[in-house]
Design an enzyme around this catalytic site. Structure first.
Site, PDB file in Angstrom:
ATOM      1  N   ASP A  47       5.501  -8.771  -5.038  1.00 37.84           N
ATOM      2  CA  ASP A  47       5.978  -8.583  -3.663  1.00 37.84           C
ATOM      3  C   ASP A  47       5.222  -9.509  -2.711  1.00 37.84           C
ATOM      4  O   ASP A  47       5.505  -9.549  -1.512  1.00 37.84           O
ATOM      5  CB  ASP A  47       5.915  -7.111  -3.226  1.00 37.84           C
ATOM      6  CG  ASP A  47       4.510  -6.562  -3.191  1.00 37.84           C
ATOM      7  OD1 ASP A  47       3.572  -7.272  -3.595  1.00 37.84           O
ATOM      8  OD2 ASP A  47       4.334  -5.405  -2.752  1.00 37.84           O
ATOM      9  N   SER A  48       4.278 -10.288  -3.244  1.00 37.58           N
ATOM     10  CA  SER A  48       3.674 -11.394  -2.480  1.00 37.58           C
ATOM     11  C   SER A  48       4.774 -12.362  -2.034  1.00 37.58           C
ATOM     12  O   SER A  48       4.561 -13.168  -1.121  1.00 37.58           O
ATOM     13  CB  SER A  48       2.622 -12.123  -3.319  1.00 37.58           C
ATOM     14  OG  SER A  48       3.131 -12.426  -4.604  1.00 37.58           O
ATOM     15  N   ASP A  86       7.930  -6.366  -9.390  1.00 36.66           N
ATOM     16  CA  ASP A  86       7.054  -5.580  -8.515  1.00 36.66           C
ATOM     17  C   ASP A  86       7.908  -4.643  -7.663  1.00 36.66           C
ATOM     18  O   ASP A  86       8.856  -5.079  -7.023  1.00 36.66           O
ATOM     19  CB  ASP A  86       6.291  -6.549  -7.595  1.00 36.66           C
ATOM     20  CG  ASP A  86       4.912  -6.056  -7.239  1.00 36.66           C
ATOM     21  OD1 ASP A  86       4.545  -4.949  -7.643  1.00 36.66           O
ATOM     22  OD2 ASP A  86       4.188  -6.825  -6.559  1.00 36.66           O
ATOM     23  N   LYS A 116       5.947  -2.950 -11.789  1.00 34.50           N
ATOM     24  CA  LYS A 116       4.566  -2.696 -11.359  1.00 34.50           C
ATOM     25  C   LYS A 116       4.595  -1.784 -10.136  1.00 34.50           C
ATOM     26  O   LYS A 116       5.394  -1.994  -9.230  1.00 34.50           O
ATOM     27  CB  LYS A 116       3.844  -4.007 -11.022  1.00 34.50           C
ATOM     28  CG  LYS A 116       2.418  -3.776 -10.498  1.00 34.50           C
ATOM     29  CD  LYS A 116       1.587  -5.033 -10.489  1.00 34.50           C
ATOM     30  CE  LYS A 116       1.846  -5.939  -9.321  1.00 34.50           C
ATOM     31  NZ  LYS A 116       1.576  -5.326  -7.992  1.00 34.50           N
ATOM     32  N   GLU A 118       1.874   0.164  -7.297  1.00 35.61           N
ATOM     33  CA  GLU A 118       0.508   0.214  -6.780  1.00 35.61           C
ATOM     34  C   GLU A 118       0.040   1.662  -6.646  1.00 35.61           C
ATOM     35  O   GLU A 118       0.814   2.518  -6.230  1.00 35.61           O
ATOM     36  CB  GLU A 118       0.436  -0.452  -5.397  1.00 35.61           C
ATOM     37  CG  GLU A 118       0.682  -1.947  -5.438  1.00 35.61           C
ATOM     38  CD  GLU A 118       0.514  -2.603  -4.068  1.00 35.61           C
ATOM     39  OE1 GLU A 118       0.080  -1.934  -3.116  1.00 35.61           O
ATOM     40  OE2 GLU A 118       0.831  -3.798  -3.972  1.00 35.61           O
ATOM     41  N   GLU A 185      -7.446  -5.478  -8.483  1.00 34.71           N
ATOM     42  CA  GLU A 185      -7.477  -6.490  -7.418  1.00 34.71           C
ATOM     43  C   GLU A 185      -8.694  -6.312  -6.515  1.00 34.71           C
ATOM     44  O   GLU A 185      -8.960  -5.209  -6.000  1.00 34.71           O
ATOM     45  CB  GLU A 185      -6.183  -6.417  -6.583  1.00 34.71           C
ATOM     46  CG  GLU A 185      -6.177  -7.433  -5.440  1.00 34.71           C
ATOM     47  CD  GLU A 185      -4.806  -7.725  -4.856  1.00 34.71           C
ATOM     48  OE1 GLU A 185      -3.786  -7.230  -5.372  1.00 34.71           O
ATOM     49  OE2 GLU A 185      -4.769  -8.481  -3.861  1.00 34.71           O
TER      50      GLU A 185
HETATM   51  O1  KIV Z   1       2.493  -9.306  -5.396  1.00 33.01           O
HETATM   52  C1  KIV Z   1       1.699  -9.913  -6.140  1.00 33.01           C
HETATM   53  O2  KIV Z   1       1.750 -11.137  -6.282  1.00 33.01           O
HETATM   54  C2  KIV Z   1       0.705  -9.121  -6.844  1.00 33.01           C
HETATM   55  C3  KIV Z   1      -0.373  -9.842  -7.571  1.00 33.01           C
HETATM   56  C4  KIV Z   1      -1.261 -10.528  -6.621  1.00 33.01           C
HETATM   57  C5  KIV Z   1      -1.108  -8.973  -8.510  1.00 33.01           C
HETATM   58  O3  KIV Z   1       0.747  -7.928  -6.809  1.00 33.01           O
END
Ligand code: KIV
Length: 267
Positions: A47-48, A86, A116, A118, A185
């Site tokens: 989600d970056s 994510d 993924k 969090e 992280e």
């Molecule tokens: O969103 C992302 O890129 C991440 C990584 C930095 C682990 O969660």
């Protein structure tokens, strides 16, 4: 290099073998293709993307719909790597049924082979529910950017005894819930080592030192396709920003000077 398809169980099986797991993010077809060919084990559609693709200030605004489009582009490119989608902010926080339905969309519409989520102990019911639906889950603890307002900013986590204990308990809880791997992280290297030794699944570090079972970085950070400063833990492997700027500048010059296109570039 082996071209055997990476799966969630094969990632878990790498724990304790000494083989380190290489993870990078990608958000588009061509980049994913190159990462897959380079031997990256896991491609995370992070989600970056909210920041590095869509220009938002943090990860909170990106929608599930946007993540599905990006995840689909990445899954169409991969042949070997495991693609992890994510789960964006508010796609799983409100209820276990949201978690299952939206993780299902990541697999069904995005083509991801895992998702993924969090969070630590608080999200174990959601992790268990998603696993119940047959979808592998990668955990993520430490600095969890979707909780940035609760954490008070992008800060290294686990610097005092109380938060160290909490992170260790979170790692144990989500590993017990069934995560096939856990992202750690922004935490001290010695805490990441303790967690890595305490859980039976691979840890994937980002800003968590060298003792994790694998490492993940954001692709834009390592190729210099970013604005401003990058965090201390990022290693630079290229300057794509210079390549793109230079190509664009020369194209503009050629068009303005009437040098492009020439005869060989015309029908
Ligand atoms: O969103 C992302 O890129 C991440 C990584 C930095 C682990 O969660």
């Amino acid at each position: 290099m082996t071209r055997k398809q990476v799966t969630a169980p094969s990632v878990t099986a790498m724990k304790g073998t000494g083989d380190r797991i290489a993870v990078l993010t990608a958000y588009d077809y061509m980049t994913a293709r190159l990462l897959d060919e380079a031997g990256v084990d896991i491609i995370l559609v992070g989600d970056s993307a909210a920041m590095v693709v869509l220009g938002y200030e943090n990860t909170l605004p990106v929608s599930l719909e946007a993540m599905l489009v990006l995840t689909g582009a990445v899954t169409r490119a991969r042949t070997r790597a495991l693609v992890v989608g994510d789960m964006p902010f508010m796609s799983y926080q409100a209820s276990t049924s949201d978690a299952v339905r939206n993780a299902g969309r990541m697999v069904k519409e995005g083509g991801a082979s895992a998702v993924k989520l969090e969070g630590g102990r608080k999200v174990t019911p959601k992790i268990e529910a998603v696993l119940e639906a047959g979808i592998p889950v990668m955990g993520h603890i430490g600095l969890t950017p979707q909780s940035i307002h609760e954490l008070g900013g992008y800060r290294v986590q686990g610097k005092d005894e109380r938060t160290r204990e909490r992170l260790l308990e979170d790692a144990r809880a989500i590993a017990a819930a069934g995560c096939f791997s856990i992202v750690l992280e922004a935490m001290p290297a010695d805490l990441a080592r303790e967690i890595t030794e305490a859980v039976p699944v691979p840890t994937i570090g980002i800003g968590a030192g060298p003792h994790c079972d694998g490492q993940v970085l954001v692709i834009n950070d390592i190729i210099g396709m970013v604005e401003g400063r990058v965090p201390k833990f990022v290693r630079s492997y290229g300057d794509a920003r210079a390549v793109v700027s230079d190509a664009a500048r020369r194209f503009v010059e050629d068009v303005r000077a009437g040098r492009y296109p020439d005869e060989s570039e015309s029908y």
